[in-house]
Design a protein around this motif. Structure first.
Motif, short mmCIF file in Angstrom:
data_model
loop_
_atom_site.label_atom_id
_atom_site.label_comp_id
_atom_site.label_asym_id
_atom_site.label_seq_id
_atom_site.Cartn_x
_atom_site.Cartn_y
_atom_site.Cartn_z
N ARG A 254 61.46 31.69 27.03
CA ARG A 254 62.26 31.42 25.83
C ARG A 254 63.74 31.53 26.18
O ARG A 254 64.15 32.45 26.89
N GLU B 282 66.44 28.22 19.37
CA GLU B 282 65.54 28.80 20.36
C GLU B 282 64.64 27.70 20.92
O GLU B 282 64.14 26.86 20.16
N LEU B 283 64.45 27.72 22.22
CA LEU B 283 63.58 26.78 22.89
C LEU B 283 62.58 27.56 23.74
O LEU B 283 62.91 28.64 24.25
N ALA B 284 61.39 27.01 23.92
CA ALA B 284 60.37 27.70 24.71
C ALA B 284 59.55 26.68 25.50
O ALA B 284 59.38 25.54 25.08
N MET C 205 55.20 32.56 28.45
CA MET C 205 56.08 31.61 27.79
C MET C 205 57.52 32.02 28.08
O MET C 205 57.90 33.17 27.92
N SER D 113 67.78 30.80 24.20
CA SER D 113 68.46 30.52 22.94
C SER D 113 69.94 30.32 23.21
O SER D 113 70.46 30.77 24.24
N ARG E 211 60.85 28.55 11.50
CA ARG E 211 59.97 28.49 12.66
C ARG E 211 58.63 27.95 12.16
O ARG E 211 57.94 28.65 11.44
N GLU F 177 61.19 21.19 23.11
CA GLU F 177 60.99 22.63 23.36
C GLU F 177 61.50 23.52 22.22
O GLU F 177 61.30 24.73 22.25
N THR G 188 61.69 25.74 19.17
CA THR G 188 60.65 26.48 18.45
C THR G 188 61.17 27.14 17.18
O THR G 188 60.38 27.46 16.29
N ALA G 189 62.48 27.34 17.07
CA ALA G 189 63.03 28.00 15.88
C ALA G 189 64.53 27.81 15.83
O ALA G 189 65.18 27.59 16.86
N ARG H 6 64.83 19.33 16.91
CA ARG H 6 63.47 18.98 17.37
C ARG H 6 63.35 17.49 17.67
O ARG H 6 62.59 17.09 18.55
#
Length: 117
Positions: free
Chosen positions: A3, A38-40, A1, A5, A116, A99, A101-102, A94
């Motif tokens: 990630r 944060e994106l993943a 994965m 940010s 998250r 993507e 995630t938090a 979102r």
């Protein structure tokens, strides 16, 4: 994965009026906030990115227009805690970027709240 940010900054006041009168956060006060999104993604896009950082400028504009140098009690419909702000920014992000995630929010150099799912 993979990630990534990105960090954003703003200054604002707030007051947690639901707390007892003697609580320091019940008084009007302010913070220099930091928001980290944060994106993943399992795979990178055709450009080799999770998402181009430039696309996240929309969040900077949103923060600058709605939060920077504002009184957060007049901006949010929930108590202006770092936890509620993290959830607010997560939901906003979102809706725009799958993507995400938090989101983390800091009020001071030693404190962080994170949402998250």
């Amino acid at each position: 994965m993979y990630r990534i940010s990105k960090e954003f900054h703003f200054s604002a006041s707030h007051q947690l009026t639901h707390l007892p009168a003697g609580h320091q956060c019940a008084r009007l006060h302010g913070h220099n906030y930091i928001v980290v999104v944060e994106l993943a993604a399992a795979d990178l896009n055709a450009d080799g990115f999770v998402r181009d950082y430039h696309e996240l400028a929309e969040l900077k504009h949103y923060i600058d227009d709605r939060f920077d140098h504002r009184h957060l009690n007049e901006v949010l419909n929930v108590p202006s805690t770092a936890e509620n702000m993290a959830r607010h920014f997560f939901d906003w992000c979102r809706e725009r970027w799958a993507e995400v995630t938090a989101v983390k929010v800091s009020e001071t150099p030693k404190t962080w709240a994170e949402y998250r799912p």
